[in-house]
Design a protein around this motif. Structure first.
Motif, PDB file in Angstrom:
ATOM      1  N   LEU A   1      -6.872  12.593   5.236  1.00  0.00           N
ATOM      2  CA  LEU A   1      -7.459  11.510   4.477  1.00  0.00           C
ATOM      3  C   LEU A   1      -7.820  12.171   3.068  1.00  0.00           C
ATOM      4  N   GLN A   2      -7.230  11.532   2.235  1.00  0.00           N
ATOM      5  CA  GLN A   2      -7.266  11.937   0.560  1.00  0.00           C
ATOM      6  C   GLN A   2      -8.797  11.190   0.143  1.00  0.00           C
ATOM      7  N   PRO A   3      -9.624  12.101  -0.393  1.00  0.00           N
ATOM      8  CA  PRO A   3     -11.046  11.518  -0.426  1.00  0.00           C
ATOM      9  C   PRO A   3     -11.160  10.730  -1.909  1.00  0.00           C
ATOM     10  N   ASP A   4     -10.260  10.879  -3.010  1.00  0.00           N
ATOM     11  CA  ASP A   4     -10.455  10.253  -4.178  1.00  0.00           C
ATOM     12  C   ASP A   4      -9.207   9.414  -4.279  1.00  0.00           C
ATOM     13  N   ALA A   5      -8.571   9.056  -3.312  1.00  0.00           N
ATOM     14  CA  ALA A   5      -7.136   7.978  -3.674  1.00  0.00           C
ATOM     15  C   ALA A   5      -7.718   6.591  -3.631  1.00  0.00           C
ATOM     16  N   PRO A   6      -7.254   5.841  -4.473  1.00  0.00           N
ATOM     17  CA  PRO A   6      -7.164   4.273  -4.457  1.00  0.00           C
ATOM     18  C   PRO A   6      -6.727   3.965  -2.975  1.00  0.00           C
ATOM     19  N   THR A   7      -7.364   3.301  -2.189  1.00  0.00           N
ATOM     20  CA  THR A   7      -7.465   2.798  -0.752  1.00  0.00           C
ATOM     21  C   THR A   7      -7.581   1.536  -0.416  1.00  0.00           C
ATOM     22  N   VAL A   8      -7.001   1.100   0.734  1.00  0.00           N
ATOM     23  CA  VAL A   8      -7.069   0.023   1.445  1.00  0.00           C
ATOM     24  C   VAL A   8      -7.240   0.387   2.808  1.00  0.00           C
ATOM     25  N   ILE A   9      -8.736  -0.382   3.255  1.00  0.00           N
ATOM     26  CA  ILE A   9      -9.117  -0.140   4.611  1.00  0.00           C
ATOM     27  C   ILE A   9      -8.756  -1.409   5.361  1.00  0.00           C
ATOM     28  N   LEU A  10      -8.266  -1.263   6.504  1.00  0.00           N
ATOM     29  CA  LEU A  10      -8.060  -2.541   7.181  1.00  0.00           C
ATOM     30  C   LEU A  10      -8.858  -2.431   8.427  1.00  0.00           C
ATOM     31  N   ASP A  11      -9.800  -3.456   8.662  1.00  0.00           N
ATOM     32  CA  ASP A  11     -10.917  -3.258   9.611  1.00  0.00           C
ATOM     33  C   ASP A  11     -10.590  -4.447  10.658  1.00  0.00           C
ATOM     34  N   GLY A  12      -9.661  -3.940  11.783  1.00  0.00           N
ATOM     35  CA  GLY A  12      -9.624  -4.801  12.828  1.00  0.00           C
ATOM     36  C   GLY A  12      -8.378  -5.901  12.731  1.00  0.00           C
TER      37      GLY A  12
END
Length: 259
Positions: A110-121
């Motif tokens: 996991l890259q701590p400071d990257a612009p990120t999308v989180i998919l929750d289920g």
């Protein structure tokens, strides 16, 4: 370059054919086999453009006879399958006539400071693939899939992603505590609370949390969110498709960052 002459499969009892069928039709087979199935010339070209090296190039026999030779040097091994048998491998209504088998990419850190999308289920493969395309288009190079989300490297998600997978950092099967490593604020989409997107001050970089198609973002990740955002819907629909909402939100972030 190919390492041997093409292998031709004409028996439905062939062991490789059975493995390929499982890989193409079982959404979790890639985890067991450690390799992925890309069907259709568009996906195969996308992989090659990213410098990926397939272990196998698999062709419908008649297609290889007319056009497949242009791909012959792309893989370590070329396999041709009788047309009728190829149709039993493919999970598509209209088989793609060719496919690549690639090693499953190792799961990155996991890259701590990257612009990120989180998919929750999220459950729908089409939605997940479409969101990956939006993530790639709008500058969100990291996608984190929480445990219970559709398998990211399954054939259906790969098909819907149209090659976006190969430009993204994909981490799947995460428990909520793994998000402790993120150093960017979490923005959660909502249909009923938070700032309207067109008025919101959007931080950059950030992580957008996108929830289950029916239930939305779960309570655990909602508790971690630093900001809730909703999309104005003057037409009166109750909610937007999650992939459509993702495209709108990610574009808004990209546009705000570009100003």
């Amino acid at each position: 370059m190919t390492d041997t002459a093409p292998q031709h499969i004409h028996s439905r009892d062939n062991a490789l054919l059975k493995d390929l069928r499982r890989l193409a039709q079982d959404s979790h087979a890639y985890r067991k086999q450690g390799r992925i199935w890309l069907e259709g010339d568009h996906l195969c070209r996308a992989a090659l453009q990213r410098g990926l090296q397939p272990s196998h190039a698999v062709f419908q026999a008649s297609y290889f006879g007319t056009a497949g030779h242009q791909w012959a040097d792309a893989a370590g091994k070329v396999v041709t399958i009788e047309d009728g048998l190829f149709a039993t491998v493919s999970a598509l209504e209209s088989p793609g006539r060719m496919a690549f088998v690639l090693p499953l990419p190792p799961q990155p850190a996991l890259q701590p400071d990257a612009p990120t999308v989180i998919l929750d289920g999220l459950q729908d493969a089409g939605n997940v693939g479409a969101i990956l395309r939006s993530a790639g288009a709008f500058g969100f190079p990291q996608v984190l899939a929480m445990k219970g989300t559709a398998a990211l490297w399954s054939p259906k998600v790969l098909r819907a992603g149209m090659g976006a997978h190969f430009g993204l950092r994909l981490v799947e099967g995460l428990e909520p505590q793994r998000l402790d490593g993120l150093q960017v604020p979490l923005l959660a989409t909502s249909s009923h609370q938070g700032d309207y997107l067109h008025r919101a001050a959007l931080p950059w970089p950030c992580a957008w949390v996108l929830g289950h198609e029916g239930q939305g973002v779960g309570a655990v990740l909602s508790a971690r969110a630093t900001q809730f955002v909703r999309i104005v819907q003057p037409g009166g629909e109750e909610s937007l498709n999650v992939a459509a909402a993702a495209a709108i939100c990610l574009h808004a972030s990209a546009a705000a960052h570009a100003r």
